[in-house]
Motif scaffolding. Structure first.
Motif, PDB file in Angstrom:
ATOM      1  N   ASP A  58       0.776  -1.081  -0.033  1.00  0.00           N
ATOM      2  CA  ASP A  58      -0.019   0.045   0.075  1.00  0.00           C
ATOM      3  C   ASP A  58       0.932   1.151  -0.022  1.00  0.00           C
ATOM      4  O   ASP A  58       1.880   1.141   0.686  1.00  0.00           O
ATOM      5  CB  ASP A  58      -0.764   0.050   1.155  1.00  0.00           C
ATOM      6  CG  ASP A  58      -1.885  -1.131   1.312  1.00  0.00           C
ATOM      7  OD1 ASP A  58      -2.297  -1.731   0.165  1.00  0.00           O
ATOM      8  OD2 ASP A  58      -2.423  -1.537   2.303  1.00  0.00           O
ATOM      9  N   LYS A  86      -0.064   7.788  -8.259  1.00  0.00           N
ATOM     10  CA  LYS A  86      -1.081   7.315  -7.222  1.00  0.00           C
ATOM     11  C   LYS A  86      -0.857   5.882  -7.165  1.00  0.00           C
ATOM     12  O   LYS A  86      -0.064   5.066  -7.781  1.00  0.00           O
ATOM     13  CB  LYS A  86      -2.392   7.072  -8.421  1.00  0.00           C
ATOM     14  CG  LYS A  86      -2.957   8.635  -8.597  1.00  0.00           C
ATOM     15  CD  LYS A  86      -4.180   8.354  -9.462  1.00  0.00           C
ATOM     16  CE  LYS A  86      -4.927   9.863  -9.529  1.00  0.00           C
ATOM     17  NZ  LYS A  86      -6.327   9.892 -10.541  1.00  0.00           N
ATOM     18  N   ASP A  87      -1.418   5.296  -6.036  1.00  0.00           N
ATOM     19  CA  ASP A  87      -1.157   3.899  -5.416  1.00  0.00           C
ATOM     20  C   ASP A  87      -2.260   2.932  -6.323  1.00  0.00           C
ATOM     21  O   ASP A  87      -3.068   3.655  -6.922  1.00  0.00           O
ATOM     22  CB  ASP A  87      -1.135   3.747  -4.138  1.00  0.00           C
ATOM     23  CG  ASP A  87      -2.512   3.750  -3.199  1.00  0.00           C
ATOM     24  OD1 ASP A  87      -3.400   4.181  -3.966  1.00  0.00           O
ATOM     25  OD2 ASP A  87      -2.539   4.044  -2.197  1.00  0.00           O
ATOM     26  N   ASP A  89      -4.907   1.819  -5.278  1.00  0.00           N
ATOM     27  CA  ASP A  89      -6.312   2.204  -4.762  1.00  0.00           C
ATOM     28  C   ASP A  89      -6.701   3.443  -5.328  1.00  0.00           C
ATOM     29  O   ASP A  89      -7.643   4.219  -4.833  1.00  0.00           O
ATOM     30  CB  ASP A  89      -6.396   2.132  -3.193  1.00  0.00           C
ATOM     31  CG  ASP A  89      -6.180   0.622  -2.912  1.00  0.00           C
ATOM     32  OD1 ASP A  89      -6.711  -0.071  -3.313  1.00  0.00           O
ATOM     33  OD2 ASP A  89      -5.656   0.658  -1.615  1.00  0.00           O
ATOM     34  N   LYS A  91      -5.362   6.586  -4.828  1.00  0.00           N
ATOM     35  CA  LYS A  91      -4.860   7.647  -3.794  1.00  0.00           C
ATOM     36  C   LYS A  91      -3.609   8.239  -4.230  1.00  0.00           C
ATOM     37  O   LYS A  91      -2.459   7.581  -4.648  1.00  0.00           O
ATOM     38  CB  LYS A  91      -4.660   6.955  -2.349  1.00  0.00           C
ATOM     39  CG  LYS A  91      -6.179   6.362  -1.847  1.00  0.00           C
ATOM     40  CD  LYS A  91      -5.700   5.842  -0.384  1.00  0.00           C
ATOM     41  CE  LYS A  91      -7.348   5.245   0.131  1.00  0.00           C
ATOM     42  NZ  LYS A  91      -6.929   4.622   1.364  1.00  0.00           N
ATOM     43  N   LEU A  93       0.058  10.480  -3.845  1.00  0.00           N
ATOM     44  CA  LEU A  93       0.945   9.963  -2.614  1.00  0.00           C
ATOM     45  C   LEU A  93       1.996  11.367  -2.654  1.00  0.00           C
ATOM     46  O   LEU A  93       2.191  12.174  -3.821  1.00  0.00           O
ATOM     47  CB  LEU A  93       1.871   9.139  -3.517  1.00  0.00           C
ATOM     48  CG  LEU A  93       0.952   7.708  -3.584  1.00  0.00           C
ATOM     49  CD1 LEU A  93       1.777   6.490  -4.211  1.00  0.00           C
ATOM     50  CD2 LEU A  93       0.528   7.104  -2.100  1.00  0.00           C
ATOM     51  N   LYS A 118       0.427  16.019  -1.869  1.00  0.00           N
ATOM     52  CA  LYS A 118       0.266  14.927  -2.720  1.00  0.00           C
ATOM     53  C   LYS A 118      -0.167  15.277  -4.089  1.00  0.00           C
ATOM     54  O   LYS A 118      -0.804  16.150  -4.201  1.00  0.00           O
ATOM     55  CB  LYS A 118      -1.008  14.053  -2.066  1.00  0.00           C
ATOM     56  CG  LYS A 118      -0.603  13.513  -0.564  1.00  0.00           C
ATOM     57  CD  LYS A 118      -1.739  12.658  -0.121  1.00  0.00           C
ATOM     58  CE  LYS A 118      -1.425  12.144   1.419  1.00  0.00           C
ATOM     59  NZ  LYS A 118      -2.524  11.434   1.884  1.00  0.00           N
ATOM     60  N   GLU A 139      -4.668  16.904  -5.332  1.00  0.00           N
ATOM     61  CA  GLU A 139      -6.002  16.127  -4.990  1.00  0.00           C
ATOM     62  C   GLU A 139      -7.173  16.930  -5.627  1.00  0.00           C
ATOM     63  O   GLU A 139      -8.272  16.519  -5.904  1.00  0.00           O
ATOM     64  CB  GLU A 139      -6.251  15.891  -3.668  1.00  0.00           C
ATOM     65  CG  GLU A 139      -4.877  14.887  -3.262  1.00  0.00           C
ATOM     66  CD  GLU A 139      -5.128  14.659  -1.561  1.00  0.00           C
ATOM     67  OE1 GLU A 139      -5.364  13.657  -1.362  1.00  0.00           O
ATOM     68  OE2 GLU A 139      -4.827  15.615  -0.910  1.00  0.00           O
TER      69      GLU A 139
END
Length: 215
Positions: A58, A86-87, A89, A91, A93, A118, A139
């Motif tokens: 993660d 982005k990871d 999921d 999200k 980073l 991020k 974001e």
């Protein structure tokens, strides 16, 4: 320890290439594969043999990251660094990760740190003997034009002072291509002002003034 994997693997993300270096470091291509529904690190050597690593954790970037290959003057080894993105999921980073073999990665930034917002689509280069990160998209899908430097191979990051900033008429952007020429000019190609925007048909060229001084 890594293990050999089947040539019929499914590559999901190319993380970057690693050059042959010291301490028996082999050239390799670092990727993320889909291993029966699990994302794993993997690396292909110059003989096209694949080695698989651990599952992607993660918080590791699988898209929208900036990557940079740098030779360490101390170990004579190359390290491949991946920053922001982005990871798995989706999200965003604000972390940095590194590898010397392509299939074993370590996080560089303190998990509690917030050196920068991020973001994804950063422009990452080696400039003025430092890691240099420019812009990206945050974001709220807003493009950025800030500049951060790291003097410790991506472990910590510092916002640039007012002497090294982007021009006022430079449009904030992410996902541009970046290169540094032999005269120490940084070149930025294209980019987007948001995730769903059209590509900008622009080329920007700039340099820190003192890097142009003759010895």
């Amino acid at each position: 320890m890594g293990g050999l994997v089947d040539m019929a693997l499914s590559v999901k993300t190319v993380l970057g290439a690693i050059a042959e270096g010291g301490l028996n470091q082999s050239a390799s291509l670092a990727v993320i594969i889909d291993n029966n529904g699990t994302l794993n690190f993997a690396a292909m050597d110059k003989d096209m043999n694949w080695t698989t690593g651990n599952a992607v954790p993660d918080g590791f970037p699988v898209s929208g990251f900036g990557s940079l290959l740098v030779l360490s003057s101390a170990s004579k080894q190359y390290s491949l660094t991946a920053v922001a993105g982005k990871d798995k999921d989706g999200k965003l980073l604000n972390s940095a990760w590194s590898t010397t073999n392509g299939y074993s990665w370590v996080i560089l930034t303190d998990i509690e740190s917030n050196y920068f917002e991020k973001r994804e689509g950063i422009m990452l280069s080696l400039y003025d003997d430092k890691y240099c990160m420019i812009g990206g998209i945050d974001e709220s899908n807003k493009a950025l034009k800030d500049i951060y430097f790291s003097i410790d191979y991506g472990v910590t990051w510092t916002l640039s002072d007012t002497l090294t900033v982007m021009s006022e008429d430079y449009k904030a952007r992410g996902f541009a291509s970046v290169a540094v020429d032999k005269e120490k000019f940084m070149l930025l190609f294209g980019g987007k002002e948001s995730d769903n925007a059209n590509e900008l048909g622009q080329l920007w060229r700039g340099r820190i003034n003192r890097l142009g001084f003759k010895d």
